[in-house]
Design a protein around this motif. Structure first.
Motif, PDB file in Angstrom:
ATOM      1  N   ALA A  71      55.319  33.596  28.562  1.00  0.00           N
ATOM      2  CA  ALA A  71      54.747  34.569  29.114  1.00  0.00           C
ATOM      3  C   ALA A  71      53.157  34.982  28.598  1.00  0.00           C
ATOM      4  O   ALA A  71      52.222  35.303  29.585  1.00  0.00           O
ATOM      5  CB  ALA A  71      56.106  35.852  28.904  1.00  0.00           C
ATOM      6  N   THR A  72      52.895  34.403  27.619  1.00  0.00           N
ATOM      7  CA  THR A  72      52.289  34.957  27.051  1.00  0.00           C
ATOM      8  C   THR A  72      50.978  34.465  27.572  1.00  0.00           C
ATOM      9  O   THR A  72      49.629  34.573  27.932  1.00  0.00           O
ATOM     10  CB  THR A  72      51.939  34.873  25.269  1.00  0.00           C
ATOM     11  N   ARG A  73      51.159  33.007  28.364  1.00  0.00           N
ATOM     12  CA  ARG A  73      49.837  31.978  28.918  1.00  0.00           C
ATOM     13  C   ARG A  73      49.246  32.187  30.269  1.00  0.00           C
ATOM     14  O   ARG A  73      48.569  32.805  30.089  1.00  0.00           O
ATOM     15  CB  ARG A  73      50.317  30.935  28.591  1.00  0.00           C
ATOM     16  N   ARG A  74      50.856  33.298  31.034  1.00  0.00           N
ATOM     17  CA  ARG A  74      51.091  34.240  32.198  1.00  0.00           C
ATOM     18  C   ARG A  74      49.794  35.107  31.931  1.00  0.00           C
ATOM     19  O   ARG A  74      49.284  35.433  32.944  1.00  0.00           O
ATOM     20  CB  ARG A  74      52.232  34.469  31.921  1.00  0.00           C
ATOM     21  N   LYS A  75      49.911  35.443  30.640  1.00  0.00           N
ATOM     22  CA  LYS A  75      49.141  37.259  30.353  1.00  0.00           C
ATOM     23  C   LYS A  75      47.704  36.784  30.173  1.00  0.00           C
ATOM     24  O   LYS A  75      46.368  37.458  30.850  1.00  0.00           O
ATOM     25  CB  LYS A  75      49.426  37.697  29.316  1.00  0.00           C
ATOM     26  N   ILE A  76      47.210  35.741  29.683  1.00  0.00           N
ATOM     27  CA  ILE A  76      45.881  35.269  29.174  1.00  0.00           C
ATOM     28  C   ILE A  76      45.297  34.701  30.569  1.00  0.00           C
ATOM     29  O   ILE A  76      44.131  34.975  31.114  1.00  0.00           O
ATOM     30  CB  ILE A  76      45.915  33.941  27.660  1.00  0.00           C
ATOM     31  N   MET A  77      45.716  34.146  31.957  1.00  0.00           N
ATOM     32  CA  MET A  77      45.331  34.154  32.793  1.00  0.00           C
ATOM     33  C   MET A  77      44.872  34.966  34.211  1.00  0.00           C
ATOM     34  O   MET A  77      44.446  35.257  34.096  1.00  0.00           O
ATOM     35  CB  MET A  77      46.693  32.686  33.133  1.00  0.00           C
ATOM     36  N   ALA A  78      46.046  36.170  33.203  1.00  0.00           N
ATOM     37  CA  ALA A  78      45.814  37.315  34.042  1.00  0.00           C
ATOM     38  C   ALA A  78      44.154  37.632  33.816  1.00  0.00           C
ATOM     39  O   ALA A  78      43.682  38.565  34.655  1.00  0.00           O
ATOM     40  CB  ALA A  78      47.428  38.484  34.159  1.00  0.00           C
ATOM     41  N   MET A  79      44.250  37.645  32.295  1.00  0.00           N
ATOM     42  CA  MET A  79      42.979  38.398  32.383  1.00  0.00           C
ATOM     43  C   MET A  79      42.279  37.602  32.762  1.00  0.00           C
ATOM     44  O   MET A  79      40.521  37.968  32.850  1.00  0.00           O
ATOM     45  CB  MET A  79      42.894  38.681  30.492  1.00  0.00           C
ATOM     46  N   LEU A  80      42.292  36.140  32.561  1.00  0.00           N
ATOM     47  CA  LEU A  80      41.196  35.707  32.530  1.00  0.00           C
ATOM     48  C   LEU A  80      40.469  35.658  34.287  1.00  0.00           C
ATOM     49  O   LEU A  80      39.657  35.769  34.942  1.00  0.00           O
ATOM     50  CB  LEU A  80      41.530  34.094  32.553  1.00  0.00           C
ATOM     51  N   VAL A  81      41.606  35.848  34.883  1.00  0.00           N
ATOM     52  CA  VAL A  81      41.153  36.299  36.931  1.00  0.00           C
ATOM     53  C   VAL A  81      39.859  37.274  36.545  1.00  0.00           C
ATOM     54  O   VAL A  81      39.522  37.169  37.852  1.00  0.00           O
ATOM     55  CB  VAL A  81      42.347  36.338  37.428  1.00  0.00           C
ATOM     56  N   GLU A  82      40.211  38.396  35.701  1.00  0.00           N
ATOM     57  CA  GLU A  82      39.268  39.791  35.761  1.00  0.00           C
ATOM     58  C   GLU A  82      38.112  38.968  35.448  1.00  0.00           C
ATOM     59  O   GLU A  82      37.048  39.295  36.677  1.00  0.00           O
ATOM     60  CB  GLU A  82      39.500  40.932  35.056  1.00  0.00           C
ATOM     61  N   LYS A  83      37.977  38.553  34.858  1.00  0.00           N
ATOM     62  CA  LYS A  83      36.625  38.035  34.185  1.00  0.00           C
ATOM     63  C   LYS A  83      36.554  37.148  32.566  1.00  0.00           C
ATOM     64  O   LYS A  83      38.009  37.089  31.983  1.00  0.00           O
ATOM     65  CB  LYS A  83      36.273  39.369  33.260  1.00  0.00           C
ATOM     66  N   GLU A  84      35.591  36.711  32.252  1.00  0.00           N
ATOM     67  CA  GLU A  84      35.530  35.213  30.962  1.00  0.00           C
ATOM     68  C   GLU A  84      35.741  36.667  30.088  1.00  0.00           C
ATOM     69  O   GLU A  84      35.585  37.538  30.120  1.00  0.00           O
ATOM     70  CB  GLU A  84      34.471  34.888  30.881  1.00  0.00           C
ATOM     71  N   ARG A  85      36.398  35.993  29.038  1.00  0.00           N
ATOM     72  CA  ARG A  85      36.658  36.595  27.846  1.00  0.00           C
ATOM     73  C   ARG A  85      36.499  35.557  26.265  1.00  0.00           C
ATOM     74  O   ARG A  85      36.234  34.554  26.384  1.00  0.00           O
ATOM     75  CB  ARG A  85      38.367  36.949  27.697  1.00  0.00           C
ATOM     76  N   THR A  86      36.405  36.825  25.439  1.00  0.00           N
ATOM     77  CA  THR A  86      36.098  36.489  23.842  1.00  0.00           C
ATOM     78  C   THR A  86      37.451  36.100  23.446  1.00  0.00           C
ATOM     79  O   THR A  86      38.409  36.674  23.869  1.00  0.00           O
ATOM     80  CB  THR A  86      34.922  37.073  23.114  1.00  0.00           C
ATOM     81  N   ASN A  87      37.830  35.097  22.450  1.00  0.00           N
ATOM     82  CA  ASN A  87      38.824  34.845  21.743  1.00  0.00           C
ATOM     83  C   ASN A  87      39.045  35.954  20.844  1.00  0.00           C
ATOM     84  O   ASN A  87      40.511  36.497  21.055  1.00  0.00           O
ATOM     85  CB  ASN A  87      39.036  34.197  20.488  1.00  0.00           C
ATOM     86  N   GLU A  88      37.738  36.866  20.656  1.00  0.00           N
ATOM     87  CA  GLU A  88      39.125  38.320  19.914  1.00  0.00           C
ATOM     88  C   GLU A  88      39.778  39.036  21.240  1.00  0.00           C
ATOM     89  O   GLU A  88      40.349  39.745  20.908  1.00  0.00           O
ATOM     90  CB  GLU A  88      37.738  38.815  19.722  1.00  0.00           C
ATOM     91  N   GLU A  89      39.190  39.538  22.751  1.00  0.00           N
ATOM     92  CA  GLU A  89      39.378  40.376  23.187  1.00  0.00           C
ATOM     93  C   GLU A  89      40.868  39.848  23.757  1.00  0.00           C
ATOM     94  O   GLU A  89      41.640  40.688  24.000  1.00  0.00           O
ATOM     95  CB  GLU A  89      38.597  40.109  24.819  1.00  0.00           C
ATOM     96  N   ILE A  90      41.333  38.673  23.481  1.00  0.00           N
ATOM     97  CA  ILE A  90      42.500  37.951  23.705  1.00  0.00           C
ATOM     98  C   ILE A  90      43.571  38.031  23.093  1.00  0.00           C
ATOM     99  O   ILE A  90      44.812  38.754  23.279  1.00  0.00           O
ATOM    100  CB  ILE A  90      42.434  36.918  24.447  1.00  0.00           C
TER     101      ILE A  90
END
Ligand code: SF4
Length: 265
Positions: A18-37
């Motif tokens: 579930a955590t990785r799915r959430k990360i992927m959902a964030m990345l679909v929107e835009k690139e992210r920094t480690n801190e944002e994730i």
């Protein structure tokens, strides 16, 4: 690295969390920094989760930011390969052609070997499940809608959509040979119009599973030895996840093989 995509089996493992799915959902929107994730999902095992997504070819790091790959975008659009409507025989199924073949990443456990993605046309869709008895070691997985074929150390996964992935391939020439062989076996059945008779499921014993375990007898799993763990796995008295050393990248291919063997149980 040979290409920007990865084996679908790795993708399926990566997206099972579930955590990785959430990360992927964030990345679909835009690139992210480690801190944002980290703010969104917490820092626990974040490096591990990102590593799993990168190994699966879904994400990458560019100039210090985590980005979704083209393959990741495509995957998130399609989500998964859905099986077609199940068929009762091969009538109406057309012979296959190999229309695409790409080398992807070197295998994690053995960098001299490759993961390959290829495509058959037309897609086998609902006829795929009927082909299971054609191969001595094959199993149709309803869960992923694919036929998983074991040929020595090579694992071949054929999806109903026509996509094919292979692991532990030595060269493009070997990939072509394996694909042509596969195509020939399937097309012979299609052209003859003979639907293979279902046979007994492939048997797997503990000795076969044992050879893919780390064989260090570290006892982290709570068993006295890897051999004892293999016996319990086959008896469904324990879970593969209890062998945490198998999660190390160097055992990724071993884990994949064991998961495939467990599908046969
Ligand atoms: S944790 Fe894995 S490597 Fe260690 S003894 Fe158990 S099966 Fe073997």
């Amino acid at each position: 690295m040979v290409g920007g995509q990865a084996d679908v089996k790795l993708v399926s493992n990566a997206m099972a969390n579930a955590t990785r799915r959430k990360i992927m959902a964030m990345l679909v929107e835009k690139e992210r920094t480690n801190e944002e994730i980290e703010q969104a999902v917490g820092g626990t095992m974040l490096d591990y989760h990102l590593q799993m997504l990168k190994q699966a070819g879904l994400a990458d790091t560019r100039e210090g930011r985590v980005v979704i790959t083209d393959f990741g975008k495509n995957f998130m659009e399609t989500k998964s390969d859905k099986p077609g409507v199940a068929k009762k025989d091969l009538a109406g199924t057309r012979p296959l052609q190999v229309v695409d073949l790409r080398q992807l990443l070197p295998c994690i456990a053995d960098s001299s070997k490759f993961r390959i993605i290829a495509r058959f046309e037309p897609p086998l869709e609902g006829a795929l499940k009927l082909l299971e008895p054609l191969f001595p070691r094959a199993r149709y997985s309803d869960r992923i809608g694919a036929l998983i074929i074991q040929r020595g150390n090579i694992l071949i996964t054929v999806y109903s959509t026509g996509r094919v992935t292979m692991t532990m391939i030595k060269s493009e020439a070997e990939a072509r040979e394996v694909l042509e062989d596969l195509k020939k076996t399937i097309n012979e059945a299609i052209i003859k119009g003979i639907t293979p008779v279902p046979r007994e499921k492939v048997k797997v014993d503990h000795a076969e599973i044992y050879q893919y375990l780390p064989r260090t007898d570290c006892q982290i799993c709570g068993e006295q030895s890897c051999y004892a763990f293999a016996i319990k796995l086959v008896g469904r008295e324990t879970e593969i996840d209890k062998c945490t050393p198998l999660l190390e990248p160097r055992y990724a291919t071993n884990l994949e093989h064991i998961r495939t063997l467990l599908e046969y149980l």
